[in-house]
Design an enzyme around this catalytic site. Structure first.
Site, PDB file in Angstrom:
ATOM      1  N   ARG A 526      -8.440   5.992   0.415  1.00  0.00           N
ATOM      2  CA  ARG A 526      -8.866   5.731   1.795  1.00  0.00           C
ATOM      3  C   ARG A 526      -7.694   5.688   2.748  1.00  0.00           C
ATOM      4  O   ARG A 526      -6.607   5.223   2.389  1.00  0.00           O
ATOM      5  CB  ARG A 526      -9.592   4.387   1.890  1.00  0.00           C
ATOM      6  N   SER A 590      -2.442   0.081  -5.984  1.00  0.00           N
ATOM      7  CA  SER A 590      -2.992  -0.909  -6.916  1.00  0.00           C
ATOM      8  C   SER A 590      -2.588  -0.666  -8.360  1.00  0.00           C
ATOM      9  O   SER A 590      -3.423  -0.603  -9.263  1.00  0.00           O
ATOM     10  CB  SER A 590      -4.518  -0.930  -6.786  1.00  0.00           C
ATOM     11  N   ASP A 644      -3.505  -4.391  -4.238  1.00  0.00           N
ATOM     12  CA  ASP A 644      -4.838  -4.722  -3.713  1.00  0.00           C
ATOM     13  C   ASP A 644      -5.167  -6.203  -3.885  1.00  0.00           C
ATOM     14  O   ASP A 644      -5.882  -6.795  -3.074  1.00  0.00           O
ATOM     15  CB  ASP A 644      -5.924  -3.860  -4.363  1.00  0.00           C
TER      16      ASP A 644
END
Length: 904
Positions: A526, A590, A644
């Site tokens: 994203r 992440s 994350d």
């Protein structure tokens, strides 16, 4: 070709017309669910009547106490004899039960015929015959030199006042032995055995075959508290509360009740449902007016019922050109085995034609279609009526236990259930329609596929049931690994890496501006634009776009991966019209990174299916900057590389200043928390706090929790992209739980406990069982038929029994994951409590991840485990709102704020 299609159309039309004709003719045999619910209510009323001291004498359903007061608990052992009288054969058994901790048993049997002169002779001849057969069996098994206890299975209604005594009330099935009714059958057997001086047998128990079925299955599955026989005869028993049995003294505990439901309707309670064919069959039987329910559903009578229907249809010119053959006029000529064979629809009409021709009926195709449908309607009614009475028993059990929803097992035996191609499935479906509040498992009794099934299932799932003591050990081991990872000498050796993030503060509400955020951590990537406003109108607005990361990119080269990321960024900047702006950027990456500062992150190792080459040991921020330079279209100010988990903590910290822990429970599993600087030996300085990214997924890579890993965990690990690594994550995260379930299902199928022992191609496919299916299957709102539908969508041809087992497997796997995750988190909150030096800690944990958010039970089990293992900590769980995106922007904003403060 046209002729072939025309012929097919003609046959289909002919078939439909014949079925409609039979449906109209046999309409009274087709029972709706409303009628079945009414039958269920009638049977419930008969049960109450049979249990009452005052009403029992006039009750048709006798509800006979069996004096069996408990089910097997696994402590039974020894060698026993048993004889079984009640069906078309007499059987003798030798049973050995071993004290080996595994409830092992061994059964040796021999069958003997029951000739008509015995079943319809006098009592002395019957019991002499039983004693002779037993003597022969003991001689063949070399048992005559042993004194052994004997159980006598006597499948006829008896009134018992103790376990080793039973007065015969009435013969049923095809038995009509003179001089036995109203006498104690155990005494008769003992007298016959005394004539054999060479055997020494002690008759200890008189048992109905239905009770024996329940006990046999209860040995394999301790949830079994109902027994059902559906074969030559039919009956059911169940465990009733003593306080409801007026016929026996005492209110404590339970006792098995032998319902003797074959006599249901003998008082006229079912007269409105009995057809002209039922009445004709009853009049021609050995016991007119008795066992009317049994005559509507047991295999002894269904063939005869079909014969009577076919005879009348032929007389009316609807079959066989109106020619009545000798076979149709001969009682007993059509047997249940014929009915079963004719209902094998997969074989078309060939079976039906062959059977009818063998009976000298010479059918047309029209006749075959009609006869096949008659058989279906008759056996369907049998299954439905049996289901209605069984549903009444299940409802009573549930109400006795005061449960909204009950899970139980029905032990079942009998030729009709075992050999008819459709009966079992029809019975299961009808029961589940009539009692949707009961999750019922049907377990075939000894000699069938159910023997030992529950024991083997329990053995497979037992390693997943972690007791509190084991969870405390896991908590303490996690705590030790957290402490070790913070030490200077542990660098390069610790499995729980305890990586400093250089995030030294949480949001204070003054952050403002426009920020870009990138989020890489799964199969999607994203890009976000985040606008933060401060002051009284404090708010965060986000705009984002999602891009897929193909497998060939995930497992290609590092350069290809980062070029793909930059291409996605370019598309987003173009889309938002901000390609010329040099905005501060937070990069949520992440994967475990070792950071030397907030904008430098060296990849320690890939997880979650990523395997891009030339990345491990490299600074991912530098790789991103180089990819931006290669494209040469825009420039960005990369302020922070963010995990994350840290983003999750920061997002929740923006709403709740007490949030100092972040937890991810989704595709991966990880925790971060704010640690006192004085405890972080690898970073200079003792003042303030810094967020530590634990990377706890690698907990256990040093073997410290090997003792709780199962063979299924090892199979999943060995088949993964990173064998031997991230072992804790592979037991707790969404990416692996479905695969653990798949491995268990394969093992259970190999053992013959699932999917009829057939391992389908679908089940062989790695990754077919995604964790989202666990969430769906474990939903409390989902009925078993819907679970079955999910399995069928996965290409797994399942029965409802399979669905119960799959649901149980999913439950133990996800519960273990939540409890292990809770044990790890308990270690973190306890560390926070001790850091603060308080007796009681109040703290908030920011949480994100699909497993926590979407699974119906994971979050509850996790919270309960933390409460259990960290009783001095009051933990609030706060769902994060986009920790990866919003969190990255907030970290960037906080870093900018702290940088500006430092410059001033």
């Amino acid at each position: 070709m046209f002729a072939v299609h025309l012929l097919a159309f003609h046959f289909t039309k002919l078939k439909e017309d014949q079925i409609k004709k039979v449906d109209r003719y046999l309409y009274p045999l087709r029972l709706s669910d409303d009628v079945l619910l009414d039958v269920m209510a009638r049977f419930q009323a008969e049960m109450v009547k049979g249990l009452g001291r005052d009403t029992n004498p006039t009750a048709t359903v006798k509800m006979l106490p069996s004096f069996v007061r408990s089910l097997p608990d696994g402590s039974e052992k020894g060698e026993f004899l048993a004889v079984d009288l009640g069906g078309s054969q007499f059987r003798a058994h030798q049973v050995k039960v071993f004290d080996d901790g595994r409830q092992s048993s061994q059964l040796e049997s021999k069958s003997y015929p029951t000739p008509k002169e015995v079943t319809q002779g006098n009592g002395a001849e019957l019991f002499d015959y039983i004693a002779d057969c037993l003597s022969d069996f003991m001689e063949t098994r070399n048992l005559k030199n042993k004194k052994l206890p004997l159980g006598f299975t006597f499948s006829f209604p008896c009134r018992q006042t103790k376990l080793e005594e039973g007065v015969l009330l009435a013969w049923t099935k095809h038995f009509r032995v003179r001089g036995v009714q109203d006498t104690d059958v155990v005494s008769s057997l003992r007298r016959a055995l005394q004539k054999h001086q060479d055997i020494d047998v002690d008759v200890l128990a008189l048992v109905n075959d239905t009770v024996g079925t329940m006990m046999t299955c209860g040995y394999d599955d301790q949830r079994c508290e109902v027994g059902l026989i559906i074969g030559t005869g039919t009956n059911a028993c169940y465990m009733e509360e003593m306080r409801h049995i007026s016929l026996v003294e005492g209110d404590e505990g339970r006792m098995c009740i032998n319902t003797e439901w074959g006599a249901f309707g003998d008082d006229g309670a079912l007269d409105d449902l009995r057809t002209e064919f039922d009445r004709e069959l009853d009049l021609g039987s050995l016991n007119p007016g008795k066992q009317l329910f049994e005559k509507m559903i047991s295999s002894l009578y269904l063939g005869e019922l079909v014969r009577l229907i076919l005879l009348k249809m032929t007389k009316e010119g609807l079959l066989f050109n109106g020619k009545v053959s000798t076979a149709l006029l001969t009682k007993g000529k059509i047997e249940m085995k014929h009915v079963s064979a004719m209902e094998k629809y997969k074989e078309g009409l060939s079976n039906t034609k062959e059977i009818l021709t063998g009976l000298n009926l010479f059918p047309s195709e029209e006749d075959c279609v009609a006869v096949q449908h008659v058989c279906t309607i008759v056996s369907f009614r049998s299954a439905n009526l049996c289901a209605a009475a069984l549903a009444a028993i299940l409802t009573r059990l549930r109400e006795n236990k005061k449960l909204l929803r009950m899970r139980t097992t029905v032990g079942i035996d009998g030729g009709l259930y075992k050999t008819h191609p459709k009966f079992a499935k029809r019975l299961h479906k009808a029961v589940r329609r009539l009692v949707p509040t009961c999750d019922v498992r049907f377990l075939l009794s000894a000699g069938g596929s159910g023997r030992g099934a529950r024991r083997r299932l329990d053995a497979a799932l037992a390693p997943f049931l972690l007791p509190p003591g084991t969870l405390r050990e896991v908590r303490d081991k996690m705590r030790a690994e957290l402490e070790y990872g913070l030490k200077r000498e542990a660098q390069g050796k610790a499995t729980v890496k305890m990586l400093p993030t250089y995030v030294c503060g949480t949001p204070d509400g003054t952050e403002k501006g426009k920020f870009l955020a990138l989020d890489l951590g799964g199969t999607n990537f994203r890009v976000l634009l985040v606008k933060i406003k401060s002051g009284r109108r404090r708010s965060v607005q986000m705009y984002n776009k999602i891009f897929a990361i193909p497998l060939e990119i995930m497992q290609g080269t590092g350069e290809e991966l980062f070029d793909h990321i930059v291409q996605c960024i370019a598309e987003f900047l173009e889309y938002m019209g901000i390609k010329g702006a040099r905005l501060p950027l937070g990069f949520t990456f992440s994967f475990p990174c070792r950071q030397a500062s907030i904008d430098k992150g060296t990849l320690v190792g890939w997880t979650k299916g990523f395997k891009a080459t030339d990345c491990e040991g490299e600074d991912v921020v530098d790789m991103l900057r180089e990819a931006i330079r290669r494209r040469n279209e825009f420039d960005l100010d990369i302020v922070a590389v963010v995990n994350d988990t840290v983003g999750t903590m920061m997002t929740c910290g923006y709403e709740d200043p007490n949030c100092e822990i972040g937890l991810i429970a989704g595709t991966g599993s990880n925790v971060c928390y704010m640690e006192d600087m004085k405890n972080i030996e690898i970073v200079e300085g003792n003042e303030g706090k810094m967020c530590i990214n634990t990377e706890w997924g690698a907990f256990g890579d040093n073997g410290c929790i090997d003792y709780i890993r199962t063979k299924y965990d090892r199979e999943v690990d060995e088949g993964s992209l990173n064998p031997g690594k991230q072992r804790y994550e592979k037991m707790t995260s969404g990416m692996y739980l479905g695969e653990i379930v798949r491995q268990i299902l394969i093992d259970l199928t190999k053992q013959g406990l699932l999917f009829r022992g057939h391992i389908s191609e679908s089940l062989r496919k790695r990754g077919i069982f995604e964790t989202k299916f666990l969430s769906q299957i474990e939903s409390d709102r989902l009925a078993l038929l819907q679970v079955r539908r999910i399995l069928q969508q996965l290409g797994l041809d399942s029965t409802c029994d399979d669905s119960i087992i799959v649901k149980e497997v999913c439950g133990v796997v996800s519960t273990r994951a939540a409890r292990l995750c809770g044990a790890g988190l308990a270690a973190v909150v306890e560390k926070k409590r001790e850091n603060r030096g308080v007796e009681r800690l109040q703290i908030t944990v920011g949480v994100d991840g699909t497993l926590y958010k979407l699974h119906p039970h994971f979050s509850t089990v996790l919270r309960e485990t933390v409460k259990e293992l960290a009783p001095q900590c009051d933990v609030t769980f706060m769902l994060s709102e986009d920790g990866s995106g919003k969190g990255a922007a907030l970290i960037t904003a906080v870093a900018k704020r702290l940088h500006n403060v430092g410059q001033k």
